[in-house]
Scaffold this active site. Structure first.
Site, mmCIF file in Angstrom:
data_model
loop_
_atom_site.group_PDB
_atom_site.id
_atom_site.type_symbol
_atom_site.label_atom_id
_atom_site.label_comp_id
_atom_site.label_asym_id
_atom_site.label_seq_id
_atom_site.Cartn_x
_atom_site.Cartn_y
_atom_site.Cartn_z
ATOM 1 N N CYS A 31 -8.724 29.628 2.298
ATOM 2 C CA CYS A 31 -7.314 29.717 1.918
ATOM 3 C C CYS A 31 -7.108 28.850 0.687
ATOM 4 O O CYS A 31 -7.263 27.622 0.748
ATOM 5 C CB CYS A 31 -6.419 29.262 3.063
ATOM 6 S SG CYS A 31 -4.666 29.231 2.620
ATOM 7 N N HIS A 47 -10.156 40.977 0.015
ATOM 8 C CA HIS A 47 -8.874 41.348 -0.595
ATOM 9 C C HIS A 47 -8.943 42.771 -1.121
ATOM 10 O O HIS A 47 -9.949 43.181 -1.705
ATOM 11 C CB HIS A 47 -8.528 40.410 -1.756
ATOM 12 C CG HIS A 47 -8.311 39.000 -1.329
ATOM 13 N ND1 HIS A 47 -7.080 38.508 -0.974
ATOM 14 C CD2 HIS A 47 -9.183 37.978 -1.180
ATOM 15 C CE1 HIS A 47 -7.205 37.226 -0.619
ATOM 16 N NE2 HIS A 47 -8.474 36.894 -0.734
ATOM 17 N N GLU A 72 -0.782 39.067 4.012
ATOM 18 C CA GLU A 72 -1.957 38.319 4.444
ATOM 19 C C GLU A 72 -2.432 38.790 5.813
ATOM 20 O O GLU A 72 -1.628 38.976 6.737
ATOM 21 C CB GLU A 72 -1.661 36.816 4.488
ATOM 22 C CG GLU A 72 -1.506 36.187 3.107
ATOM 23 C CD GLU A 72 -1.718 34.700 3.129
ATOM 24 O OE1 GLU A 72 -2.792 34.252 3.600
ATOM 25 O OE2 GLU A 72 -0.814 33.968 2.692
ATOM 26 N N CYS A 88 -0.414 33.256 -2.095
ATOM 27 C CA CYS A 88 -1.772 33.251 -1.552
ATOM 28 C C CYS A 88 -2.721 32.920 -2.698
ATOM 29 O O CYS A 88 -2.813 33.687 -3.670
ATOM 30 C CB CYS A 88 -2.114 34.610 -0.937
ATOM 31 S SG CYS A 88 -3.820 34.751 -0.352
ATOM 32 N N GLY A 94 -5.677 35.282 -2.878
ATOM 33 C CA GLY A 94 -5.140 36.568 -3.302
ATOM 34 C C GLY A 94 -4.809 36.605 -4.779
ATOM 35 O O GLY A 94 -5.057 37.602 -5.469
#
Length: 276
Positions: free
Chosen positions: A71, A156, A205, A214, A217
């Site tokens: 993350c 992703h 997410e 994110c 992301g």
């Protein structure tokens, strides 16, 4: 048990320091603590743990209790927690995550993170396709949805749209997340290209739903934008919670720079008033 509430661009976290302690049952604990109105409320739970290698270890749990590999916003928050409490004097930390060693660096009031090299080989992301997945026609409800897939330690799928503010993220996001094309589910980014140096992004997410930001992301979206020739390799990503600067260097590594801050801290007790 003491917790710290932290946020990075509105992506919010419950952070627990569990070094030297048992780490069982964390998935269920994440479900309890992340529930808004019933718990502390957060997108994810971050856990500082003893490392096998590196300076510190980090585990990440979604609001639904599932554990994930990495993350980007979370690791900036973890680094800020470490520095603010004097747990390390190093300006560059080595944080062990399920995605490998990640290196956040203090840069003024911001945190710059070496996110490593993006994974572009389909089976390694993972997706059910060989080779790069660029502008791939994903079959969704009888229609073709072009996606570009990247792993930044977690998977992703990037979807380019004309008007990201009006796009039905909460409808399309969960359908893509749980599509059989993704054996481990996926995060989904919806991206509007502003110009060669700026993009706007919304994110669905995996295990958390739509969030305000994110980091992985944003990194994946910047890589996908460059792969498709829509931007250069240095872009500002505009998210609901603020901006991230993403740089995809020529040698292949991705760097992310953005803020992180503590909101408050408190103590957790169970229903009987006892410490958890």
């Amino acid at each position: 048990m003491t917790f710290v509430k932290m946020q990075a661009l509105g992506n919010d976290f419950v952070l627990l320091d569990r070094r030297g302690q048992e780490t069982g049952g964390l998935g269920e604990l994440a479900r309890r603590l992340c529930r808004r109105r019933f718990g502390v409320g957060a997108d994810q739970m971050l856990v500082l743990v003893d490392p096998g290698r590196g300076d510190f270890g980090m585990r990440i749990f979604n609001a639904d209790g599932s554990e994930v590999e990495m993350c980007g916003n979370g690791i900036r928050c973890l680094a800020r927690y470490i520095w603010d409490r004097g747990l390390s004097a190093k300006s560059v930390l080595e944080i062990e995550t399920p995605a490998g060693i990640i290196r956040p660096e203090r840069t003024g009031d911001l945190v710059r993170v070496d996110m490593g090299q993006p994974v572009l080989e389909g089976r390694d992301i993972p997706v059910a396709h060989d080779g790069r997945v660029v502008d791939y026609p994903l079959s969704l409800d009888g229609r073709s949805l072009p996606i570009t897939c990247v792993s930044m330690g977690n998977p992703h799928a990037v979807v380019f749209v004309q008007d990201v503010a009006a796009y039905p993220v909460n409808t399309v996001g969960p359908r893509v997340e749980n599509h059989p094309f993704f054996p481990g589910r996926t995060n989904v980014e919806f991206v509007e290209v502003v110009n060669s140096e700026e993009i706007r992004m919304r994110v669905w997410e995996r295990g958390a739903g739509e969030t305000m930001a994110c980091g992985t992301g944003a990194s994946a979206s910047a890589v996908a934008s460059a792969l498709r020739g829509l931007t250069g390799r240095k872009v500002t990503v505009h998210l609901a919670g603020g901006d991230l600067l993403i740089e995809w260097h020529a040698e292949g590594r991705v760097f992310m720079t953005g803020p992180a801050e503590e909101v408050f801290q408190g103590d957790i007790t169970d229903e009987g008033g006892r410490d958890v």
